[in-house]
Design a protein around this motif. Structure first.
Motif, PDB file in Angstrom:
ATOM      1  N   SER A  32      39.976  34.217  36.518  1.00 13.28           N
ATOM      2  CA  SER A  32      40.847  34.191  37.812  1.00 13.28           C
ATOM      3  C   SER A  32      42.104  33.214  37.587  1.00 13.28           C
ATOM      4  O   SER A  32      43.326  33.570  38.014  1.00 13.28           O
ATOM      5  CB  SER A  32      39.685  33.440  38.550  1.00 13.28           C
ATOM      6  OG  SER A  32      38.777  34.058  39.097  1.00 13.28           O
ATOM      7  N   GLU A  35      44.961  35.514  35.915  1.00  6.93           N
ATOM      8  CA  GLU A  35      45.551  35.923  37.057  1.00  6.93           C
ATOM      9  C   GLU A  35      46.598  35.251  37.495  1.00  6.93           C
ATOM     10  O   GLU A  35      47.742  35.720  38.236  1.00  6.93           O
ATOM     11  CB  GLU A  35      44.624  36.719  37.944  1.00  6.93           C
ATOM     12  CG  GLU A  35      45.383  37.620  38.941  1.00  6.93           C
ATOM     13  CD  GLU A  35      44.345  38.359  39.924  1.00  6.93           C
ATOM     14  OE1 GLU A  35      43.238  38.843  39.373  1.00  6.93           O
ATOM     15  OE2 GLU A  35      44.648  38.463  41.106  1.00  6.93           O
TER      16      GLU A  35
ATOM     17  N   LEU B 104      41.756  30.910  43.931  1.00 12.31           N
ATOM     18  CA  LEU B 104      40.827  31.451  42.946  1.00 12.31           C
ATOM     19  C   LEU B 104      39.888  32.628  43.548  1.00 12.31           C
ATOM     20  O   LEU B 104      39.874  33.581  42.984  1.00 12.31           O
ATOM     21  CB  LEU B 104      39.620  30.151  42.698  1.00 12.31           C
ATOM     22  CG  LEU B 104      39.915  29.263  41.638  1.00 12.31           C
ATOM     23  CD1 LEU B 104      38.899  28.702  41.357  1.00 12.31           C
ATOM     24  CD2 LEU B 104      40.418  29.882  40.202  1.00 12.31           C
ATOM     25  N   ARG B 106      40.782  34.619  45.884  1.00 11.37           N
ATOM     26  CA  ARG B 106      41.823  35.857  46.061  1.00 11.37           C
ATOM     27  C   ARG B 106      42.094  36.410  44.781  1.00 11.37           C
ATOM     28  O   ARG B 106      42.447  37.701  44.845  1.00 11.37           O
ATOM     29  CB  ARG B 106      43.170  35.319  46.496  1.00 11.37           C
ATOM     30  CG  ARG B 106      43.253  35.033  48.038  1.00 11.37           C
ATOM     31  CD  ARG B 106      44.847  35.185  48.455  1.00 11.37           C
ATOM     32  NE  ARG B 106      45.531  34.167  47.770  1.00 11.37           N
ATOM     33  CZ  ARG B 106      45.756  32.938  48.153  1.00 11.37           C
ATOM     34  NH1 ARG B 106      45.019  32.434  49.274  1.00 11.37           N
ATOM     35  NH2 ARG B 106      46.502  32.386  47.390  1.00 11.37           N
ATOM     36  N   THR B 107      41.750  36.096  43.501  1.00  7.56           N
ATOM     37  CA  THR B 107      41.895  36.861  42.453  1.00  7.56           C
ATOM     38  C   THR B 107      40.905  38.132  42.346  1.00  7.56           C
ATOM     39  O   THR B 107      40.030  37.842  43.097  1.00  7.56           O
ATOM     40  CB  THR B 107      41.828  35.939  41.076  1.00  7.56           C
ATOM     41  OG1 THR B 107      40.690  35.550  41.263  1.00  7.56           O
ATOM     42  CG2 THR B 107      42.920  35.258  41.290  1.00  7.56           C
ATOM     43  N   ARG B 108      41.102  38.926  41.488  1.00 13.49           N
ATOM     44  CA  ARG B 108      40.401  40.140  41.431  1.00 13.49           C
ATOM     45  C   ARG B 108      38.969  39.596  40.744  1.00 13.49           C
ATOM     46  O   ARG B 108      37.862  40.069  41.220  1.00 13.49           O
ATOM     47  CB  ARG B 108      40.837  41.151  40.192  1.00 13.49           C
ATOM     48  CG  ARG B 108      41.981  41.731  40.725  1.00 13.49           C
ATOM     49  CD  ARG B 108      42.521  42.971  39.710  1.00 13.49           C
ATOM     50  NE  ARG B 108      42.993  42.285  38.784  1.00 13.49           N
ATOM     51  CZ  ARG B 108      43.508  43.059  37.734  1.00 13.49           C
ATOM     52  NH1 ARG B 108      43.886  44.382  37.685  1.00 13.49           N
ATOM     53  NH2 ARG B 108      44.132  42.469  36.495  1.00 13.49           N
ATOM     54  N   ALA B 109      38.937  38.652  39.802  1.00 12.77           N
ATOM     55  CA  ALA B 109      37.369  38.210  39.355  1.00 12.77           C
ATOM     56  C   ALA B 109      36.917  37.397  40.450  1.00 12.77           C
ATOM     57  O   ALA B 109      35.953  37.582  40.505  1.00 12.77           O
ATOM     58  CB  ALA B 109      37.687  37.343  38.090  1.00 12.77           C
ATOM     59  N   GLY B 110      37.666  36.617  41.281  1.00  7.86           N
ATOM     60  CA  GLY B 110      37.248  36.126  42.518  1.00  7.86           C
ATOM     61  C   GLY B 110      36.740  37.170  43.589  1.00  7.86           C
ATOM     62  O   GLY B 110      35.575  36.728  44.101  1.00  7.86           O
ATOM     63  N   ARG B 113      33.365  38.509  42.450  1.00 13.06           N
ATOM     64  CA  ARG B 113      32.257  37.445  42.528  1.00 13.06           C
ATOM     65  C   ARG B 113      31.754  37.450  43.811  1.00 13.06           C
ATOM     66  O   ARG B 113      30.585  37.375  43.964  1.00 13.06           O
ATOM     67  CB  ARG B 113      32.591  36.039  41.963  1.00 13.06           C
ATOM     68  CG  ARG B 113      32.885  35.721  40.673  1.00 13.06           C
ATOM     69  CD  ARG B 113      32.729  34.040  40.668  1.00 13.06           C
ATOM     70  NE  ARG B 113      34.055  33.379  41.212  1.00 13.06           N
ATOM     71  CZ  ARG B 113      35.248  33.427  40.266  1.00 13.06           C
ATOM     72  NH1 ARG B 113      35.350  33.954  39.231  1.00 13.06           N
ATOM     73  NH2 ARG B 113      36.131  33.210  40.906  1.00 13.06           N
TER      74      ARG B 113
END
Lengths: 71, 186
Positions: A32, A35, B104, B106-110, B113
């Motif tokens: 995160s 990015e 956080l 808004r990110t792809r990993a977020g 999750r």
């Protein structure tokens, strides 16, 4: 409260399941943050080459990973 | 069990999940259900009407829920990172300061999750939902409404919602009386 949590964490730090899960959570957080920073750098006009240099990865790696975000 | 829920009761359950997520909880708890009975503002549920009439208005409930939320060490990721000496809340607020609210998440990993993170109900919340059904059956009602959910929450004594209601002077009897005063449903 923080002390109690710390003691509990220290006592269980050799449990592989907990240790590995903590690393996985850390990796997700790292993804995160990376990015956010890459997108921000692109918005500031940084080239993929510049970003890759500071991240200490190859230009191909960072470009491949983030180009689909449209930056 | 959810098929007999009224639209309003379903909405409350869905909102409670979102509420738990926004508070970075690992599980949906009774207080999430309680506070979401009052949502959305202006279109409060029948359950909120019962609660207000029995002596627990929105502002008071919100303050009580907020007081609990502050003393909570939040979701599962936060706990794991805490073991590593990382304060996720601190990282999150730094990120939000630089990149805006929800940065956080808004990110792809977020988003991954959040999607993977189907938030389960904790023991007390599950118990409350079961007791909701029981209350509706005992009253001979065919629908499961938010008024029954209020009774279920009161009976789930292990949950914070029951404590919040009790602290406000509400009892199962006073709530049942308030439910009985409701206009009969068409």
């Amino acid at each position: 409260m923080a002390d109690a949590t710390g003691v509990a964490a220290a006592a269980s730090s050799k449990d592989p399941a907990e240790g590995l899960a903590a690393v996985a959570a850390l990796r997700a957080l790292q993804e995160s943050l990376e990015e956010l920073q890459v997108v921000n750098a692109r918005q500031h006009g940084w080239s993929w080459q510049q970003i890759a240099a500071v991240l200490q990865v190859s230009k191909q790696a960072v470009h491949q990973k983030y180009r689909r975000l449209g930056y | 069990m959810f098929e007999k829920f009224t639209a309003e009761a379903r909405r409350t359950v869905v909102l409670a999940q979102e509420d738990a997520r926004s508070r970075h909880q690992g599980q949906v708890r009774t207080e999430n259900l309680l506070i979401c009975l009052y949502d959305p503002p202006g279109a409060e549920s029948v359950g909120a009407e019962v609660l207000t009439r029995a002596g627990l208005p929105r502002s008071q409930a919100a303050a009580a829920v907020q007081a609990i939320a502050r003393s909570d060490t939040s979701g599962p990721d936060a706990q794991k990172l805490w073991q590593l000496g990382i304060d996720l809340d601190a990282v999150r607020s730094q990120a939000e300061e630089a990149f805006g609210p929800g940065a956080l998440e808004r990110t792809r990993a977020g988003r991954r999750r959040a999607k993977e993170g189907h938030i389960p109900f904790d023991v007390a919340a599950r118990q409350a939902l079961e007791l909701t059904l029981r209350e509706a059956l005992d009253l001979g009602h065919r629908h499961l409404g938010t008024e029954h959910l209020v009774l279920g929450l009161m009976r789930a004594e292990a949950g914070a919602a029951a404590h919040i209601m009790a602290a406000a002077g509400l009892t199962l009897d006073s709530l049942r009386a308030a439910v009985a005063e409701l206009a009969p449903r068409p």
